[in-house]
Design a protein around this motif. Structure first.
Motif, mmCIF file in Angstrom:
data_model
loop_
_atom_site.group_PDB
_atom_site.id
_atom_site.type_symbol
_atom_site.label_atom_id
_atom_site.label_comp_id
_atom_site.label_asym_id
_atom_site.label_seq_id
_atom_site.Cartn_x
_atom_site.Cartn_y
_atom_site.Cartn_z
ATOM 1 N N GLU A 168 -7.192 11.257 -5.708
ATOM 2 C CA GLU A 168 -6.100 10.410 -5.900
ATOM 3 C C GLU A 168 -6.601 9.062 -6.589
ATOM 4 O O GLU A 168 -7.941 8.565 -6.548
ATOM 5 C CB GLU A 168 -5.380 9.869 -4.407
ATOM 6 N N TYR A 169 -5.510 8.478 -7.207
ATOM 7 C CA TYR A 169 -5.913 6.909 -7.925
ATOM 8 C C TYR A 169 -5.863 5.990 -6.904
ATOM 9 O O TYR A 169 -5.054 6.182 -5.936
ATOM 10 C CB TYR A 169 -4.955 6.808 -8.899
ATOM 11 N N LEU A 170 -6.562 4.733 -6.932
ATOM 12 C CA LEU A 170 -6.531 3.690 -6.055
ATOM 13 C C LEU A 170 -5.520 2.712 -6.832
ATOM 14 O O LEU A 170 -5.596 2.495 -7.803
ATOM 15 C CB LEU A 170 -7.672 3.147 -5.987
ATOM 16 N N LEU A 171 -4.442 2.200 -6.131
ATOM 17 C CA LEU A 171 -3.389 1.134 -6.587
ATOM 18 C C LEU A 171 -3.905 -0.154 -5.920
ATOM 19 O O LEU A 171 -4.289 -0.450 -4.683
ATOM 20 C CB LEU A 171 -2.122 1.665 -6.126
ATOM 21 N N ALA A 172 -3.908 -1.110 -6.732
ATOM 22 C CA ALA A 172 -4.029 -2.530 -6.453
ATOM 23 C C ALA A 172 -2.880 -3.675 -6.849
ATOM 24 O O ALA A 172 -2.792 -3.545 -7.965
ATOM 25 C CB ALA A 172 -5.328 -2.988 -6.674
ATOM 26 N N THR A 173 -2.323 -4.310 -5.871
ATOM 27 C CA THR A 173 -1.374 -5.340 -6.072
ATOM 28 C C THR A 173 -1.416 -6.352 -5.303
ATOM 29 O O THR A 173 -2.022 -6.615 -4.209
ATOM 30 C CB THR A 173 0.211 -4.791 -6.089
ATOM 31 N N CYS A 174 -1.132 -7.790 -5.805
ATOM 32 C CA CYS A 174 -1.062 -8.967 -4.927
ATOM 33 C C CYS A 174 0.241 -9.448 -5.133
ATOM 34 O O CYS A 174 0.301 -9.895 -6.449
ATOM 35 C CB CYS A 174 -2.434 -9.518 -5.022
ATOM 36 N N ASP A 175 0.761 -10.486 -4.294
ATOM 37 C CA ASP A 175 1.976 -11.412 -4.496
ATOM 38 C C ASP A 175 1.934 -12.210 -3.391
ATOM 39 O O ASP A 175 1.478 -11.942 -2.364
ATOM 40 C CB ASP A 175 3.271 -10.534 -4.424
ATOM 41 N N ALA A 176 2.393 -13.594 -3.715
ATOM 42 C CA ALA A 176 2.162 -14.513 -2.701
ATOM 43 C C ALA A 176 3.585 -15.109 -2.235
ATOM 44 O O ALA A 176 4.620 -14.919 -2.946
ATOM 45 C CB ALA A 176 1.395 -15.755 -3.426
ATOM 46 N N GLN A 177 3.598 -15.825 -0.932
ATOM 47 C CA GLN A 177 4.990 -16.413 -0.836
ATOM 48 C C GLN A 177 4.285 -18.072 -0.539
ATOM 49 O O GLN A 177 3.518 -18.328 0.260
ATOM 50 C CB GLN A 177 5.501 -16.099 0.662
ATOM 51 N N VAL A 178 5.086 -18.895 -1.484
ATOM 52 C CA VAL A 178 4.473 -20.106 -1.588
ATOM 53 C C VAL A 178 5.808 -21.042 -1.072
ATOM 54 O O VAL A 178 6.776 -21.043 -1.594
ATOM 55 C CB VAL A 178 4.364 -20.621 -3.130
ATOM 56 N N GLU A 179 5.591 -22.128 -0.062
ATOM 57 C CA GLU A 179 6.382 -22.874 0.442
ATOM 58 C C GLU A 179 7.223 -23.725 -0.698
ATOM 59 O O GLU A 179 6.496 -24.225 -1.615
ATOM 60 C CB GLU A 179 5.680 -23.803 1.447
ATOM 61 N N SER A 204 -1.145 10.167 -6.095
ATOM 62 C CA SER A 204 -1.840 11.438 -6.800
ATOM 63 C C SER A 204 -1.454 11.287 -8.238
ATOM 64 O O SER A 204 -0.265 10.893 -8.711
ATOM 65 C CB SER A 204 -1.379 12.713 -6.292
ATOM 66 N N PRO A 205 -2.330 11.721 -9.170
ATOM 67 C CA PRO A 205 -2.013 11.333 -10.739
ATOM 68 C C PRO A 205 -0.707 11.882 -11.065
ATOM 69 O O PRO A 205 0.042 11.285 -11.935
ATOM 70 C CB PRO A 205 -3.257 12.135 -11.442
ATOM 71 N N GLU A 206 -0.193 13.047 -10.565
ATOM 72 C CA GLU A 206 1.018 13.453 -11.309
ATOM 73 C C GLU A 206 2.130 12.891 -10.655
ATOM 74 O O GLU A 206 3.437 13.185 -11.022
ATOM 75 C CB GLU A 206 1.193 15.037 -10.913
#
Ligand SMILES: Nc1ncnc2c1ncn2[C@@H]1O[C@H](COP(=O)(O)OP(=O)(O)O)[C@@H](O)[C@H]1O
Ligand SMILES: Cc1ncc(C[n+]2csc(CCOP(=O)(O)OP(=O)(O)O)c2C)c(N)n1
Ligand SMILES: [Mg+2]
Length: 340
Positions: free
Chosen positions: A43-54, A146-148
């Motif tokens: 399987e591929y690894l996925l990476a993401t990030c998002d913030a909540q700013v006051e 999974s790649p497919e």
């Protein structure tokens, strides 16, 4: 020149020019909902990030820490859902002022834990920092696919129909009620749209089911507004699209809040943002089967809202019969440096 004149997406493009091309084990780098990494497994690894700013993403007095905890997780899970993936591990970075109540942190973690558990993932670490002004909650999420089953923004093809799950505009309606507490609307409608804003759900099962059909050409989640996010799909796929305003799925509750607020629900649906629905394109011949399968397996409906018209990268808003519309002349979607 200041970044306010540049805009968020031009700044991302510029940042990219300072980075060397991605190494060979990066399947997808900057530009999609997640980075896709080849770690030599099945399987591929996925990476993401998002913030909540006051005061950018939330107003402290208008949300509970528990709701905020749920939202920071859901918005990141939504990015993994948009690629057809499974979320696995999260890191949480908090920048807090010393006078923050311990109960704030307790509530935040109760909310995050509930939402991350429901998504089948866990919080495995993070970081703490002091801050002098408004607080920041930032979450990084890793997952697998999974790649497919991997669906990216760049696969839209000329002739595809554009579809979206659920309804659009409710989160923006909820924000309007939060910003204008003097507005009076029936409790049921108010509760529904406020909940949609404060505790959005990610379409995780839907993303996996859509990806598994093998019929989805491109997919993204709707965080900036369907106009902005379809723009991202179009730029990545080098195609042009049209959105049919009369086909946008808008709930009666959203229409009611717009009426009371004297605002335009169609504009909210196009560019309000934070809907966290899935936006995708598919061959018209496969659409009945895709809709049927999604509805049967999840109870979630999806609607055709436009089509991919050919080469290019623009998104036009016009009626299905080709009549032009004034919608879409304003800002395409949320831009952090142009907002407000
Ligand atoms: N500061 C940054 N440095 C490098 N890449 C970035 C930065 N900010 C955003 N990106 C990348 O730009 C793309 C678009 O970002 P964004 O609009 O925040 O995506 P999303 O709506 O999926 O959260 C993503 O691939 C993201 O990883
Ligand atoms: C007080 C307040 N004002 C305005 C908004 C609306 N808003 C803030 S950020 C945003 C866009 C989505 O957030 P972003 O950080 O761009 O998420 P991403 O696209 O990176 O996933 C919207 C619609 C809000 N949530 N709260
Ligand atoms: Mg982002």
């Amino acid at each position: 020149m200041r970044i306010g004149e540049f805009g968020e997406f031009e700044l991302i493009r510029r940042i990219g020019t300072f980075l060397p091309g991605p190494p060979g084990d990066v399947v997808v780098g900057i530009g999609d909902d997640v980075a896709v990494l080849n770690v030599s497994g099945p399987e591929y690894l996925l990476a993401t990030c998002d913030a909540q700013v006051e005061n950018i993403h939330f107003i402290r007095a208008a949300t509970t820490p528990y709701q905020l905890g749920r939202k920071i997780v859901a918005i990141n899970v939504s990015d993994i859902a948009a690629c057809g993936g499974r979320p696995k591990w999260a890191l949480v970075s908090l920048a807090l002022t010393p006078d923050t109540g311990v109960d704030f942190v307790d509530g935040l973690y109760a909310g995050m834990q509930e939402e991350i558990h429901a998504a089948g993932a866990s919080i495995v670490g993070g970081n703490l920092s002091g801050i002098r002004g408004e607080i920041v909650i930032d979450l990084s999420l890793l997952g697998t696919v999974s790649p497919e089953c991997l669906i990216l923004r760049n696969g839209a093809r000329s002739g595809d129909l554009v579809l979206v799950t659920g309804t659009l505009g409710e989160s923006r309606a909820g924000l309007e009620l939060i910003l204008r507490p003097e507005l009076e609307v029936e409790q049921e409608a108010g509760d529904r749209v406020r909940a949609r804003h404060l505790t959005p759900g990610a379409r995780l099962r839907e993303g996996r089911i859509l990806a598994a059909t093998g019929s989805i050409h491109a997919m993204a989640d709707v965080s900036d507004g369907v106009l902005g996010d379809l723009g991202h799909i179009c730029r990545a796929s080098e195609v042009q699209a049209e959105i049919w305003p009369e086909s946008l799925p808008i709930s009666p509750e959203c229409l009611r809040v717009a009426e009371v607020a004297r605002c335009d629900a169609v504009q909210w649906a196009l560019s309000g943002g934070e809907d966290y629905e899935l936006l995708f394109t598919a061959d018209p011949r496969r659409v009945p089967e895709i809709r049927g399968r999604l509805e049967a397996e999840t109870g979630t409906s999806c609607h055709v809202i436009g089509r991919i018209t050919g080469k290019g990268e623009a998104v036009l808003v016009r009626s299905r019969e080709g009549m032009s519309s004034d919608y879409g002349r304003g800002p395409a979607g949320w831009d952090h440096f142009r907002a407000g």
